[in-house]
Each structure stands twice: as structure tokens, then as C-alpha cells.
Design a protein around this motif. Structure first.
Motif, PDB file in Angstrom:
ATOM      1  N   MET A   1       0.829  -1.205   0.000  1.00 23.35           N
ATOM      2  CA  MET A   1       0.000   0.000   0.000  1.00 23.35           C
ATOM      3  C   MET A   1       0.867   1.259   0.000  1.00 23.35           C
ATOM      4  O   MET A   1       2.011   1.250   0.462  1.00 23.35           O
ATOM      5  CB  MET A   1      -0.930  -0.002   1.211  1.00 23.35           C
ATOM      6  N   ASP A   2       0.317   2.351  -0.490  1.00 25.18           N
ATOM      7  CA  ASP A   2       1.037   3.624  -0.542  1.00 25.18           C
ATOM      8  C   ASP A   2       0.788   4.483   0.690  1.00 25.18           C
ATOM      9  O   ASP A   2       1.603   5.328   1.050  1.00 25.18           O
ATOM     10  CB  ASP A   2       0.622   4.420  -1.786  1.00 25.18           C
ATOM     11  N   PHE A   3      -0.375   4.276   1.319  1.00 23.42           N
ATOM     12  CA  PHE A   3      -0.798   5.123   2.443  1.00 23.42           C
ATOM     13  C   PHE A   3      -1.284   4.188   3.554  1.00 23.42           C
ATOM     14  O   PHE A   3      -2.262   3.467   3.369  1.00 23.42           O
ATOM     15  CB  PHE A   3      -1.922   6.060   1.996  1.00 23.42           C
ATOM     16  N   ILE A   4      -0.584   4.184   4.679  1.00 22.85           N
ATOM     17  CA  ILE A   4      -0.881   3.234   5.757  1.00 22.85           C
ATOM     18  C   ILE A   4      -1.178   3.988   7.048  1.00 22.85           C
ATOM     19  O   ILE A   4      -0.420   4.878   7.451  1.00 22.85           O
ATOM     20  CB  ILE A   4       0.304   2.274   5.982  1.00 22.85           C
ATOM     21  N   VAL A   5      -2.275   3.623   7.682  1.00 18.39           N
ATOM     22  CA  VAL A   5      -2.614   4.162   9.009  1.00 18.39           C
ATOM     23  C   VAL A   5      -2.276   3.093  10.042  1.00 18.39           C
ATOM     24  O   VAL A   5      -2.720   1.950   9.928  1.00 18.39           O
ATOM     25  CB  VAL A   5      -4.103   4.521   9.110  1.00 18.39           C
TER      26      VAL A   5
END
Length: 498
Positions: free
Chosen positions: A161-165
Motif C-alpha cells: 500500500m502507498d498510504f498506511i494508518v
């Protein structure tokens, strides 16, 4: 001009009778680690659920890579390569590490059957790339909670993934595991990935984060560069008041001896333990994970048994062979894992609070609701438990308020000796201050208080003495004035001078 991968503009979220978010705006720079901070109930989880498509905003806009995405959905978030590593683990216990990593997107052979070997090989590659030492074939149920958290993270890493929370990812990790996680995060940042990092451990911020945003009561408060703010300044933004001292210490006035252990041993677990605690004193226990602190507490409380040694309560030899005997002797223990061992999650607040003192609520051998209501209302007020009502399910309360309910349960047994195991784990700074006040009140009322904590600043801040364990033995003792992080850690690692 800054390159923002994600922006939320004037996000508002209303639930029936509640405004959870009020015009919240957030800007996250591409390729950075952005801390999202706030007390429990500040709106962090609601905002993350809107970003990941679990909720839809009532009004406002979400921009991703500069494009307005409208209402986000989980499928749309996945297509955009947005993922969330939740604090609550979402794993299948009876399945292997590899099966959990690929759950819902299993690899198949040319014949259409599940290709377990390929899933195990790919999982091994992911784990090796991020220097995670786990066997892909192991059942998740056989892993520690910390390693289960690592599997949850590995599952997200496998999606590229490019954006991880990451929501409280270090809550159950040891110091060594935390450093490994930080290495993973640094590696992801070097690859150009963007991370929103949610934590209550403010000492982590300068180690791993670039920027931060604070929410309070569902509203945006401030964004800044971590390097430009002190920890106290960030705490002040979070709680809305000046915080000069995170640990409100009350000087002890110790009375008579409340508890004494003499040469207590549980074979293979703790060995030759001798110490005492006096009334009106707070004694801390430090040590690495696995040093025997929790095991010692469980033996004192009668959940496990010592094989040898003597226990004295108020100077009298006391044989504790069960939890009921411990409670009758004036000892109460609150577990480190409140969700698994400390609460009936699907039961109400009042039930969780009074389960320890049913005899006190009987009238003619029948449970009296009026007595129960009086006890719970009084205790709820005394400990400032924030709940919609005593019949609300405890699982819906914040971590800090859940902990207060567990404290209330302990106090309703009228203890003389209270053992608190990781009492502020997973709790925000505002709630921590309230927990410390309760501990100080217990001490002021003449109780003996034992605090087990992995946070050295906490122990040094609230305790009168600190005992240090190493590999099942006591390896050091320090007064409040003598204690430093250096000498405590030296004892925790088993280092001896000379």
C-alpha cells in the motif's frame, strides 16, 4: 509548494444526537510519518474510518493525490492503496501466519486449489525483507499478542500500500519489537510510502514522526513539525490546559507494614523473592518483558501458587491458595490485559463494577438493584467514570474509563493492598493523569499500592520506591531520589557493577 498525498477539508460527522467531528481539516505530506494525536474521544478513530471508507462524512471533502474522491468506500480505499492497521487485531486464530497474511485473496494453483506453499514462501519473503522473525506455518493462536500484532502489520505490508494508518501499533510490543517496527516504518518512508501514526506514547514521536496534528473534542487544534515542539507543548494542545507535571507525586507518609514476602519461589518462574510494602506507600516494579513481574503478582493474588516461601499481611503469616483467599485477606490485583482478562466486554458497566462484591448488594439473599445502583453511582462519581449510563456496555467506553471501572471493582472489595499491572497501558495523557490521582488517593487513604509498569518515567514519577526484576529475581531497589533510567535499566538487563 508542499506535496500533499491526503487532505481532508472541513470534515463534519454527525451521529444521532452527537457531532463527532466539527470541520476537521488535515494535510499529510507525501512520504512522511504524520502523528494523529488526541485524547480518547477526540475524534481520531472517526476521522480514520472516514478516510478508509468505513464511515461517510456528513459534509466536507477528501482529496487524495489532489483529486476529490467524494464519499470514500472500503473498495475505493483499497484501489487507492490506502490501508489501516487497526489496534483491534483482525486475525483468524486457527489459521497460520501465511493464511492470515493472504486471507480473502488466497493464492491458487493452476488447478484452482489453494497454493499453501506459495503463500508461505511469499510470506517468508515479506518477513525477511522487514527482518521479522516468524514462521509462516505457525498457527496465529500459538503466537504472543505482540507477534499477532506483527502479523497484522505484515498483512498490510504484503498489499504494498502507498498510504498506511497505524493505530496504536506499539501498545503490546516490547522495546526490542518496537525498534524493529520503527525500522519497518523507516524503510517504508524511504520507499516513498506515507504513514499516519496514532499513539499515546509521546516519547515515540521524535523517534519516528515528521509532523503531527492534534484533535480535541472532535475539532482540529493544530498541525506542526515534531521537531519544533516539546512534549509538554503537545500535551497541552491535546488536553487543552497547561501541563507542567505529567506525574503528580504525593509525598508518602508510610505507616505499618502491609505486605511482606520472604523467600517466595514459583519454580521456573520467580525465585527467592523477598520485599515489603507499607501502608500509604507506592512501590513500583520495573523489568523487561518476561522478567517475572506479572507472574509474581499473580502468585501474590492467588491466581497461581508459590512453591515455597512465606507471605505476611499486616504482620500475620497468610497462606494464599486462591483468589478468594487473597481478596478476603485484603489483596486485589488488576490485570495488565484488561480486555482479555479484566472485563466482561458484552456486559454493562454496573455488572463489571460490582461483580467483585455481590454479597454487599444482597437483601434477604436477593440481589438488590437499589443497593447496586447506589454503589455504582457513588463509585462512578468518585472515580469520574465517563459513561452514558451504568447500563452501557463497557466495551463502548474509552480505555481510560474501562480502567476506572476495573479500579472501582477493586475498591469495592475494600482492599488493603492494591496491585496494578500496567494501569495506564493504551490510555491517553489526560486519562493517565486521572489514573495517577486515583493511585495517589489510594496511597493517601493508607492503602499499600504496587504498580507494575513498562514505562520508567511513570514509575519514577509516581512511586516512592522502585524494585527491579531480572529473569525471575529481584535485582535492585531504588528510592525515589536514587532512581534514574540508567540504573534501573542496568538492573533490568542483569548488569552488576564491578
Amino acid at each position: 509548494m508542499e506535496d500533499y498525498i491526503l487532505e481532508t477539508r472541513n470534515i463534519r460527522k454527525e451521529f444521532p444526537g452527537v457531532v463527532a467531528l466539527k470541520d476537521v481539516s488535515l494535510k499529510v505530506r507525501r512520504g512522511t510519518v504524520h502523528a494523529l494525536l488526541g485524547e480518547n474521544g477526540a475524534g481520531k478513530s472517526t476521522l480514520i474510518k472516514i478516510i478508509s471508507g468505513v464511515y461517510n462524512q456528513t459534509s466536507g471533502n477528501i482529496l487524495y493525490n489532489g483529486q476529490d474522491v467524494g464519499l470514500m468506500t472500503p473498495d475505493k480505499a483499497m484501489e487507492m492503496k490506502i490501508a489501516v492497521v487497526h489496534q483491534e487485531l483482525n486475525l483468524v486464530p486457527h489459521m497460520s501466519v501465511a493464511e492470515n497474511v493472504f486471507v480473502g485473496r488466497e493464492l491458487t494453483t493452476k488447478w484452482g486449489t489453494v497454493d499453501f506453499n506459495e503463500m508461505e514462501n511469499r510470506t517468508a519473503e515479506i518477513l525477511k525483507r522487514f527482518q521479522i522473525e516468524l514462521d509462516p506455518k505457525m498457527k496465529v493462536a500459538d503466537l504472543s499478542i505482540a507477534n499477532q500484532q506483527i502479523v497484522e502489520i505484515a498483512k498490510t505490508l504484503s498489499l504494498d500500500m502507498d498510504f498506511i494508518v497505524m493505530d496504536e501499533p506499539t501498545d503490546v510490543l516490547t522495546d526490542n519489537e518496537i525498534e524493529k517496527l520503527f525500522d519497518i516504518i523507516r524503510s517504508l518512508r524511504q520507499q516513498g510510502k506515507t504513514i499516519i501514526y496514532i499513539t499515546h506514547r509521546l516519547d515515540e514521536l521524535k523517534q519516528i514522526c515528521d509532523d503531527f496534528t492534534v484533535l480535541r473534542d472532535g475539532q482540529y487544534i493544530e498541525t506542526g513539525a515534531i521537531a519544533d515542539y516539546t512534549q509538554n507543548q503537545i500535551v497541552t494542545l491535546m488536553v487543552g490546559r497547561d501541563v507542567n507535571d505529567l506525574f503528580p507525586y504525593v509525598k508518602a507518609d508510610p505507616g505499618e507494614e502491609a505486605l511482606r514476602l520472604e523467600r517466595c519461589t514459583r519454580n521456573g518462574v520467580v525465585e527467592d523473592i523477598s520485599f515489603s510494602v507499607r501502608k500509604g506507600e507506592t512501590v513500583g516494579f520495573a523489568g523487561l518483558v518476561g522478567s517475572g513481574r506479572t507472574e509474581l503478582a499473580r502468585c501474590i493474588f492467588g491466581a497461581d501458587r508459590f512453591d515455597s516461601g512465606n507471605i505476611y499481611v499486616e504482620g500475620k503469616a497468610t497462606e494464599i491458595r486462591s483468589v478468594l483467599k487473597a481478596i478476603d485477606s485484603g489483596i486485589y490485583y488488576t490485570t495488565e490485559n484488561r480486555k482479555e482478562d479484566g472485563m466482561y466486554l458484552n456486559a454493562a458497566v454496573d455488572f463489571n463494577m460490582t461483580i467483585s462484591c455481590l454479597d454487599d448488594m444482597l437483601t434477604n439473599k436477593v440481589l438488590s438493584k437499589s443497593k447496586e445502583n447506589a454503589l455504582t453511582q457513588d463509585m462512578g462519581k468518585r472515580l469520574s467514570v465517563k459513561t452514558p449510563g451504568m447500563r452501557a456496555l463497557i466495551k463502548n467506553l474509552s480505555g481510560g474509563n474501562q480502567q476506572k471501572v476495573i479500579f472501582a471493582r477493586a475498591l469495592l472489595t475494600h482492599p488493603k493492598i492494591v496491585i496494578l499491572d500496567e494501569p495506564t497501558r493504551g490510555i491517553d495523557v489526560g486519562a493517565k493523569a486521572e489514573i495517577y490521582k486515583i493511585i495517589n488517593d489510594l496511597k493517601a487513604e493508607g492503602n499499600a499500592v504496587i504498580v507494575i509498569s513498562s514505562e520508567l518515567p511513570e514509575l519514577m514519577g509516581i512511586c516512592d520506591r522502585i524494585l527491579v526484576m531480572h529473569e525471575g529475581r529481584l535485582n535492585g531497589e531504588f528510592t525515589r531520589e536514587e532512581a534514574t533510567e540508567a540504573n534501573i535499566m542496568q538492573c533490568a538487563f542483569g548488569v552488576t557493577e564491578g
